[in-house]
Scaffold this active site. Sequence first.
Site, PDB file in Angstrom:
ATOM      1  N   HIS A   1      46.427  42.569  41.054  1.00 47.05           N
ATOM      2  CA  HIS A   1      46.248  41.510  40.046  1.00 47.05           C
ATOM      3  C   HIS A   1      47.503  41.423  39.197  1.00 47.05           C
ATOM      4  O   HIS A   1      48.123  42.440  38.877  1.00 47.05           O
ATOM      5  CB  HIS A   1      45.027  41.821  39.169  1.00 47.05           C
ATOM      6  CG  HIS A   1      44.529  40.643  38.387  1.00 47.05           C
ATOM      7  ND1 HIS A   1      45.135  40.221  37.218  1.00 47.05           N
ATOM      8  CD2 HIS A   1      43.503  39.792  38.614  1.00 47.05           C
ATOM      9  CE1 HIS A   1      44.476  39.159  36.757  1.00 47.05           C
ATOM     10  NE2 HIS A   1      43.490  38.874  37.579  1.00 47.05           N
TER      11      HIS A   1
ATOM     12  N   ASP B   1      38.274  38.745  42.674  1.00 48.43           N
ATOM     13  CA  ASP B   1      38.253  37.710  43.708  1.00 48.43           C
ATOM     14  C   ASP B   1      37.725  38.253  45.036  1.00 48.43           C
ATOM     15  O   ASP B   1      37.072  37.528  45.789  1.00 48.43           O
ATOM     16  CB  ASP B   1      39.660  37.136  43.911  1.00 48.43           C
ATOM     17  CG  ASP B   1      40.155  36.370  42.701  1.00 48.43           C
ATOM     18  OD1 ASP B   1      39.363  35.603  42.135  1.00 48.43           O
ATOM     19  OD2 ASP B   1      41.319  36.566  42.305  1.00 48.43           O
TER      20      ASP B   1
END
Length: 422
Positions: free
Chosen positions: A307, A364
Amino acid sequence: MHNMTKKVTISFDDKTIELPLIVGSEGERAIDISSLRAKTGLITLDSGYANTASCLSSITFIDGEKSILNYRGYPIKMLAEGYDFISIAWLLIFGELPTTEERSSFRKILTKEELLHENLLHHFKAFPDYGHPMAMLSAVVNSMGCYDQTLLEAGHPKDFLLSASIIISKIRTIAACTYRKSMGLPLNYPNPAHSYSANFLHMMFSLPHKEHVPNPDAVKALDLFFLLHADHEQNCSCSTVRMVGSSNASIFASVSAGISALWGPLHGGANAAVIEMLESIQNGEHTIDELLELVKQKKKKLMGFGHRVYKNIDPRANLLKTAAENLLEKLKIADPLLDIAMELYEKATKDSYCIEKNLHPNVDFYSGIVLRALNIPVNMFPVMFAIGRTPGWIAHWHEGQLNDKKIQRPRQVYVGETLRSL
């Protein structure tokens, strides 16, 4: 709260100036450069605004090194384990968790506002069946501003509560309509007997001859998905909402702009990219081991891992991982793609390269699994993200209206041709 008691000294040529040092409530430090150009003639260049704070905000705090995500001071894990999406929407927008009376009143307003004006439904007849749901969502949210002119400014607190409730309530109705349109199915009306998330599933999947009764475990997982996506500080779509709102554009226009920003594959499309990656393994393009090798060679990206903000574990990921595992078990889902996802997780989290590069599974990765388990098609993934993110957008739009009195207007460093003649 923040203080500006300290100063930072900057020297340039033969001039030395002092600029305020702002210290945030969590210890973040920032140099206030608002007077830099006036004092020195200099501006700053920060491509992508990676090191530039565009505002002072009291909504969400992130510490990527420590895996911290707090909404209004509350850790995300605490909120996810004790509250639902509607309560968190109230917290983000109004600053405090709702009392029992406030939540009940908010729920009643959301239920009252869940229907779309019948004229809005005609929009969907004009859209092609192959149109992308995000295009429809953005267009119809913006069009809502046509149906009550008094809410375009939303200056009065009651007007703001109503306009915020209208968007939060109707966006799920619009989202379900975009899916039904793309599938060539009749549009469904919301059912006031259902909760927020259950109502969305009803509108998505009910048929004229067969009412869809949402599974409680599916509803719980979807509500958690919305809650975990409700806000994430100054990301691309949030910054877009605040920038559009700085022109005094309406809340409808600003949220519509945020939806368009979220549509980009580098922002709201990451969970869809996870499913596409898993499908490439299922289709035999490469094995999991081959994919990991391609990642090490920088020929492929490991979608759903790592991330930009979190240099350690995404605090939302473990919460959604547990929800995904529970959902698959409770619904007794046998999906080869989900089996591949679990195998990839096991191998990637033990791989020395992934560990060294901090490639931990992020939200995600698991959100794609949860949405697939709920039978949400991939082209609807960013729409689901938008439903969840709406309270955060509204909170930031409102904060900007209250605190940011100037229209946002970034500078540039011009690198084109100098004065030319024909």
